[in-house]
Motif scaffolding. Structure first.
Motif, PDB file in Angstrom:
ATOM      1  N   VAL A   1      10.440  -5.455   6.948  1.00  0.00           N
ATOM      2  CA  VAL A   1      10.434  -6.840   6.395  1.00  0.00           C
ATOM      3  C   VAL A   1      10.404  -7.335   4.717  1.00  0.00           C
ATOM      4  O   VAL A   1      10.995  -6.691   4.168  1.00  0.00           O
ATOM      5  CB  VAL A   1       9.012  -7.546   6.930  1.00  0.00           C
ATOM      6  N   ILE A   2      10.742  -8.894   4.484  1.00  0.00           N
ATOM      7  CA  ILE A   2      10.986  -9.107   3.053  1.00  0.00           C
ATOM      8  C   ILE A   2      10.083 -10.878   3.266  1.00  0.00           C
ATOM      9  O   ILE A   2       9.757 -11.445   4.495  1.00  0.00           O
ATOM     10  CB  ILE A   2      12.838  -9.450   2.655  1.00  0.00           C
ATOM     11  N   TRP A   3       9.093 -10.475   2.597  1.00  0.00           N
ATOM     12  CA  TRP A   3       8.464 -11.965   1.881  1.00  0.00           C
ATOM     13  C   TRP A   3       8.650 -12.748   0.476  1.00  0.00           C
ATOM     14  O   TRP A   3       9.247 -12.223  -0.003  1.00  0.00           O
ATOM     15  CB  TRP A   3       6.525 -11.170   2.486  1.00  0.00           C
ATOM     16  N   CYS A   4       7.544 -13.829   0.774  1.00  0.00           N
ATOM     17  CA  CYS A   4       8.460 -14.235  -0.455  1.00  0.00           C
ATOM     18  C   CYS A   4       6.349 -15.188  -0.768  1.00  0.00           C
ATOM     19  O   CYS A   4       6.158 -15.580  -0.413  1.00  0.00           O
ATOM     20  CB  CYS A   4       9.328 -15.252  -0.863  1.00  0.00           C
ATOM     21  N   ASP A   5       7.009 -15.918  -2.375  1.00  0.00           N
ATOM     22  CA  ASP A   5       5.827 -16.242  -2.027  1.00  0.00           C
ATOM     23  C   ASP A   5       6.901 -18.478  -2.618  1.00  0.00           C
ATOM     24  O   ASP A   5       7.225 -18.057  -3.885  1.00  0.00           O
ATOM     25  CB  ASP A   5       5.000 -16.686  -4.175  1.00  0.00           C
ATOM     26  N   ALA A   6       6.647 -19.058  -2.192  1.00  0.00           N
ATOM     27  CA  ALA A   6       7.485 -19.565  -1.681  1.00  0.00           C
ATOM     28  C   ALA A   6       7.173 -21.507  -1.714  1.00  0.00           C
ATOM     29  O   ALA A   6       5.928 -21.786  -1.981  1.00  0.00           O
ATOM     30  CB  ALA A   6       8.614 -20.271  -0.280  1.00  0.00           C
ATOM     31  N   ARG A   7       7.668 -22.375  -2.710  1.00  0.00           N
ATOM     32  CA  ARG A   7       7.438 -23.352  -2.835  1.00  0.00           C
ATOM     33  C   ARG A   7       7.406 -24.135  -1.738  1.00  0.00           C
ATOM     34  O   ARG A   7       7.647 -24.437  -0.844  1.00  0.00           O
ATOM     35  CB  ARG A   7       8.427 -24.025  -4.390  1.00  0.00           C
ATOM     36  N   MET A   8       6.142 -25.203  -1.510  1.00  0.00           N
ATOM     37  CA  MET A   8       5.779 -25.924  -0.247  1.00  0.00           C
ATOM     38  C   MET A   8       7.324 -26.518  -0.739  1.00  0.00           C
ATOM     39  O   MET A   8       8.124 -27.184   0.818  1.00  0.00           O
ATOM     40  CB  MET A   8       4.906 -26.846  -0.251  1.00  0.00           C
ATOM     41  N   SER A   9       7.896 -27.187  -1.634  1.00  0.00           N
ATOM     42  CA  SER A   9       9.030 -27.958  -1.102  1.00  0.00           C
ATOM     43  C   SER A   9      10.561 -27.356  -0.617  1.00  0.00           C
ATOM     44  O   SER A   9      11.242 -28.373  -0.255  1.00  0.00           O
ATOM     45  CB  SER A   9       9.153 -28.375  -2.912  1.00  0.00           C
ATOM     46  N   ALA A  10      10.676 -26.382  -0.711  1.00  0.00           N
ATOM     47  CA  ALA A  10      11.902 -24.924  -0.471  1.00  0.00           C
ATOM     48  C   ALA A  10      11.592 -24.477   0.618  1.00  0.00           C
ATOM     49  O   ALA A  10      11.790 -23.996   1.227  1.00  0.00           O
ATOM     50  CB  ALA A  10      11.894 -24.176  -1.831  1.00  0.00           C
ATOM     51  N   ALA A  11       9.652 -24.894   1.416  1.00  0.00           N
ATOM     52  CA  ALA A  11       9.425 -23.997   2.745  1.00  0.00           C
ATOM     53  C   ALA A  11      11.068 -24.602   3.476  1.00  0.00           C
ATOM     54  O   ALA A  11      10.986 -23.597   4.456  1.00  0.00           O
ATOM     55  CB  ALA A  11       8.175 -24.554   2.894  1.00  0.00           C
ATOM     56  N   GLY A  12      10.890 -25.832   3.956  1.00  0.00           N
ATOM     57  CA  GLY A  12      12.449 -25.870   5.423  1.00  0.00           C
ATOM     58  C   GLY A  12      13.337 -25.561   5.066  1.00  0.00           C
ATOM     59  O   GLY A  12      13.878 -24.678   5.730  1.00  0.00           O
TER      60      GLY A  12
ATOM     61  N   TYR B   1      -1.892 -22.725  -5.145  1.00  0.00           N
ATOM     62  CA  TYR B   1      -1.244 -23.685  -6.437  1.00  0.00           C
ATOM     63  C   TYR B   1      -0.656 -22.432  -7.161  1.00  0.00           C
ATOM     64  O   TYR B   1      -1.717 -21.114  -7.710  1.00  0.00           O
ATOM     65  CB  TYR B   1      -1.835 -24.222  -7.034  1.00  0.00           C
ATOM     66  N   LYS B   2       0.290 -22.050  -8.093  1.00  0.00           N
ATOM     67  CA  LYS B   2       0.114 -21.816  -9.382  1.00  0.00           C
ATOM     68  C   LYS B   2       0.584 -22.949  -9.968  1.00  0.00           C
ATOM     69  O   LYS B   2       1.865 -23.630  -9.702  1.00  0.00           O
ATOM     70  CB  LYS B   2       1.825 -21.159  -9.769  1.00  0.00           C
ATOM     71  N   GLY B   3      -0.608 -23.273 -10.709  1.00  0.00           N
ATOM     72  CA  GLY B   3      -0.012 -24.144 -12.171  1.00  0.00           C
ATOM     73  C   GLY B   3      -0.602 -25.799 -11.328  1.00  0.00           C
ATOM     74  O   GLY B   3      -1.538 -25.908 -10.024  1.00  0.00           O
ATOM     75  N   ASP B   4       0.065 -27.104 -10.975  1.00  0.00           N
ATOM     76  CA  ASP B   4      -0.252 -27.833 -10.044  1.00  0.00           C
ATOM     77  C   ASP B   4       1.005 -27.777  -9.064  1.00  0.00           C
ATOM     78  O   ASP B   4       1.360 -28.644  -7.989  1.00  0.00           O
ATOM     79  CB  ASP B   4      -0.037 -29.102 -10.740  1.00  0.00           C
ATOM     80  N   ILE B   5       1.999 -25.959  -8.575  1.00  0.00           N
ATOM     81  CA  ILE B   5       3.149 -26.312  -7.257  1.00  0.00           C
ATOM     82  C   ILE B   5       2.133 -26.068  -5.910  1.00  0.00           C
ATOM     83  O   ILE B   5       1.229 -25.243  -6.135  1.00  0.00           O
ATOM     84  CB  ILE B   5       3.876 -25.798  -7.905  1.00  0.00           C
ATOM     85  N   GLU B   6       2.451 -26.479  -5.056  1.00  0.00           N
ATOM     86  CA  GLU B   6       2.339 -25.989  -4.247  1.00  0.00           C
ATOM     87  C   GLU B   6       3.013 -25.303  -3.739  1.00  0.00           C
ATOM     88  O   GLU B   6       4.377 -25.357  -3.486  1.00  0.00           O
ATOM     89  CB  GLU B   6       2.051 -27.035  -2.932  1.00  0.00           C
TER      90      GLU B   6
END
Length: 161
Positions: free
Chosen positions: A117-128, A143-148
């Motif tokens: 398996v592979i995983w990441c923390d993705a910015r919501m803006s890139a999830a799609g 959140y990391k800073g103000d980024i979801e």
């Protein structure tokens, strides 16, 4: 496009300029350095005549986080890889370069790292974008800073090279 792009292993230091410029340009360069960079696998996508990468990604052995949500993976003991600091020069986005680099990392994590398996923390803006490449969300938004962000994962299948 694949004839014009070469993907190769690079040093952690070679990832830093693009990581910084694309992901966190308003922070100091130190913000994109990872303590585990020395133990990671780093890859760059290069145009045919270029000496600097137009896309970079770093991959590490990192177990799936245990998460209480119902959409979390059920088997958190599987050997897992995590990719981080995936960045593509905005002038080269939309050309399939990032997709090629991500597929290379999926294949490498399965075939060379032995991960399931592979995983990441993705910015919501890139999830799609990640979902269109076979990944799925798990866990809660954070959140990391103000980024979801949201965690995303994909099961891997070893392929013959």
């Amino acid at each position: 496009m694949s004839r014009d792009v070469a993907i190769r292993r690079i040093t952690a230091e070679e990832t830093v300029p693009l990581r910084h410029a694309v992901l966190w340009p308003d922070h100091p360069v130190s913000h994109v350095l990872l303590p585990e960079d020395a133990s990671g696998y780093h890859y760059g996508a290069f145009l045919s005549s270029a000496t600097t990468p137009v896309a970079v990604i770093s991959v590490f052995y990192d177990p799936l986080p245990v998460h209480p949500s119902p959409d979390a993976p059920s088997d958190t003991s599987a050997k897992a890889a995590r990719f981080r600091k995936f960045a593509c020069d905005p002038n080269h986005q939309g050309r399939g370069i990032g997709t090629m680099l991500l597929k290379h990392v999926f294949d490498t994590a399965a075939a060379e790292m032995g991960c399931c398996v592979i995983w990441c923390d993705a910015r919501m803006s890139a999830a799609g974008w990640y979902e269109r490449r076979g990944m799925r969300k798990f866990g809660d938004i954070f959140y990391k800073g103000d980024i979801e962000y949201v965690r995303m994962m994909r099961e891997l299948v070893a392929t013959e090279s």
